[in-house]
Design an enzyme around this catalytic site. Structure first.
Site, short mmCIF file in Angstrom:
data_model
loop_
_atom_site.label_atom_id
_atom_site.label_comp_id
_atom_site.label_asym_id
_atom_site.label_seq_id
_atom_site.Cartn_x
_atom_site.Cartn_y
_atom_site.Cartn_z
N PRO A 10 42.60 27.68 27.16
CA PRO A 10 41.90 28.08 26.93
C PRO A 10 41.05 28.53 27.08
O PRO A 10 40.48 28.46 27.76
CB PRO A 10 41.38 26.41 26.45
CG PRO A 10 41.47 25.46 27.25
CD PRO A 10 42.98 25.96 27.87
N ASN A 11 40.70 29.75 25.95
CA ASN A 11 39.02 30.50 26.62
C ASN A 11 39.47 32.02 27.36
O ASN A 11 38.66 32.74 27.97
CB ASN A 11 38.31 29.97 27.00
CG ASN A 11 37.66 28.82 25.63
OD1 ASN A 11 37.50 29.13 24.78
ND2 ASN A 11 37.58 27.46 25.97
N ARG A 18 33.62 36.83 28.82
CA ARG A 18 32.77 35.59 28.75
C ARG A 18 32.51 35.34 29.46
O ARG A 18 33.05 35.44 30.73
CB ARG A 18 34.22 34.77 28.38
CG ARG A 18 34.23 32.67 28.77
CD ARG A 18 35.03 32.16 29.05
NE ARG A 18 34.78 31.41 29.11
CZ ARG A 18 35.79 29.83 30.29
NH1 ARG A 18 37.15 30.15 30.74
NH2 ARG A 18 35.44 28.81 29.83
N TYR A 23 32.41 34.07 36.48
CA TYR A 23 34.12 34.56 35.28
C TYR A 23 34.55 35.86 35.95
O TYR A 23 36.44 36.04 35.62
CB TYR A 23 35.27 33.57 34.45
CG TYR A 23 34.38 32.75 33.96
CD1 TYR A 23 35.52 31.58 34.89
CD2 TYR A 23 33.89 31.73 32.84
CE1 TYR A 23 35.31 30.11 34.36
CE2 TYR A 23 33.60 30.66 32.37
CZ TYR A 23 34.14 29.96 33.56
OH TYR A 23 34.39 28.22 33.35
N ASN A 73 46.38 27.83 34.70
CA ASN A 73 44.53 27.95 34.91
C ASN A 73 45.13 27.37 33.64
O ASN A 73 44.36 27.87 32.59
CB ASN A 73 44.44 29.60 35.38
CG ASN A 73 42.06 29.12 34.78
OD1 ASN A 73 42.11 27.96 34.93
ND2 ASN A 73 41.99 30.27 35.26
N ALA A 76 39.23 24.33 30.87
CA ALA A 76 38.81 23.55 30.67
C ALA A 76 39.88 21.40 30.49
O ALA A 76 39.17 20.19 30.76
CB ALA A 76 37.72 23.10 29.37
N HIS A 79 40.37 19.15 32.96
CA HIS A 79 39.66 18.28 33.25
C HIS A 79 38.98 17.32 31.93
O HIS A 79 38.34 15.78 32.66
CB HIS A 79 37.21 18.55 33.46
CG HIS A 79 37.49 20.00 33.95
ND1 HIS A 79 38.17 20.20 35.23
CD2 HIS A 79 36.88 21.41 33.55
CE1 HIS A 79 37.51 21.40 35.76
NE2 HIS A 79 37.25 22.29 34.65
N GLU A 97 48.04 25.28 41.18
CA GLU A 97 45.63 24.55 40.25
C GLU A 97 45.33 25.90 40.60
O GLU A 97 45.25 26.66 41.96
CB GLU A 97 46.25 23.06 40.61
CG GLU A 97 45.04 23.71 39.48
CD GLU A 97 43.97 21.93 40.07
OE1 GLU A 97 44.06 21.49 40.67
OE2 GLU A 97 42.81 22.21 39.26
N HIS A 99 41.87 28.27 39.70
CA HIS A 99 40.84 28.63 39.00
C HIS A 99 39.63 29.66 39.33
O HIS A 99 40.00 29.91 40.57
CB HIS A 99 39.90 27.14 38.85
CG HIS A 99 40.15 25.79 38.08
ND1 HIS A 99 40.61 25.91 36.87
CD2 HIS A 99 40.82 25.31 39.14
CE1 HIS A 99 40.80 24.71 36.92
NE2 HIS A 99 41.15 24.05 38.46
N LEU A 100 39.18 30.96 38.27
CA LEU A 100 38.65 32.24 38.96
C LEU A 100 37.40 31.43 39.31
O LEU A 100 36.86 31.59 40.79
CB LEU A 100 38.26 32.83 38.01
CG LEU A 100 39.79 32.98 37.05
CD1 LEU A 100 39.32 33.18 35.31
CD2 LEU A 100 39.30 35.09 37.13
N SER A 101 36.78 30.69 39.13
CA SER A 101 35.37 30.03 39.68
C SER A 101 35.62 28.65 40.67
O SER A 101 36.83 27.82 40.84
CB SER A 101 34.29 29.27 38.71
OG SER A 101 34.98 28.14 38.00
N ARG A 106 30.51 23.65 40.95
CA ARG A 106 29.44 23.48 39.18
C ARG A 106 29.74 22.60 39.18
O ARG A 106 29.01 21.00 40.00
CB ARG A 106 30.60 24.23 38.72
CG ARG A 106 30.67 25.72 39.03
CD ARG A 106 32.32 26.69 38.33
NE ARG A 106 31.08 26.03 37.07
CZ ARG A 106 31.98 26.95 35.55
NH1 ARG A 106 33.41 27.88 35.94
NH2 ARG A 106 30.75 27.31 34.41
C1 DQA Z 1 37.95 27.93 34.94
C2 DQA Z 1 37.40 26.48 35.29
C3 DQA Z 1 36.92 25.33 34.47
O1 DQA Z 1 35.75 24.77 34.72
C4 DQA Z 1 36.87 25.98 32.88
O2 DQA Z 1 36.64 25.11 31.67
C5 DQA Z 1 37.33 27.27 32.55
C6 DQA Z 1 38.32 28.23 33.45
C7 DQA Z 1 38.11 29.03 35.75
O3 DQA Z 1 38.64 29.55 35.71
O4 DQA Z 1 37.35 28.86 36.41
O5 DQA Z 1 37.67 27.49 31.13
O6 DQA Z 1 39.91 26.60 35.29
#
Ligand code: DQA
Length: 147
Positions: A10-11, A18, A23, A73, A76, A79, A97, A99-101, A106
């Protein structure tokens, strides 16, 4: 030639607009193009995104017998989603797994990952470059597995 699935949750369709300070400014389409270019001569690659948990579960199920491994990826859902964790455990495909961040640097609620226990490893904090790093990590894992 191995076949990989890169699955975005998502997102992530909003990447580039965003929270660019978190990101980055690279769009998901740019990342897709970079991954496709990197795959050339190395692997077949499918690149997908969905904002819906059940659709992501369906895509993980469909990967069995179609792909040799998944880069996920989960956004959210990382979690919160026991359903994604169970889907990964059910298909028995290697999952990286991603994640960009750096989720560990965080908010505390991002430190928990339901994907981590069923993943072969985690790559986070390298921004868009993490997608290429994940491809190389998964391809390396598949090569070693084959002996
Ligand atoms: C994310 C990290 C997640 O905590 C966040 O909800 C995202 C992006 C990342 O790629 O850093 O939507 O997966």
């Amino acid at each position: 030639m191995p076949s990989l699935l890169i699955l975005n949750g998502p997102n992530l369709n909003l990447l580039g607009q965003r929270q660019p300070e978190v990101y980055g400014k690279t769009t998901l389409e740019d990342i897709r193009s970079r991954c496709m270019a990197h795959a050339e001569g190395k692997c077949a690659l499918a690149f997908e995104q969905s904002n819906h948990e059940g659709t992501l579960v369906d895509m993980i199920h469909a990967a069995k017998g179609t792909h040799d491994g998944i880069i996920l990826n989960a956004g959210a859902y990382t979690h919160t989603s026991i359903a994604l964790m169970d889907a990964i455990a059910s298909v028995e495909l290697p999952v990286v797994e991603l994640h960009l961040s750096n989720i560990h640097a965080r908010e505390v609620f991002r430190h928990k990952s339901y994907i981590a226990p069923v993943a072969i490893g985690q790559i986070c904090g390298f921004g868009a470059a993490g997608y290429i790093l994940s491809m190389d990590a998964l391809l390396g894992h598949l090569r070693t597995e084959d002996g």
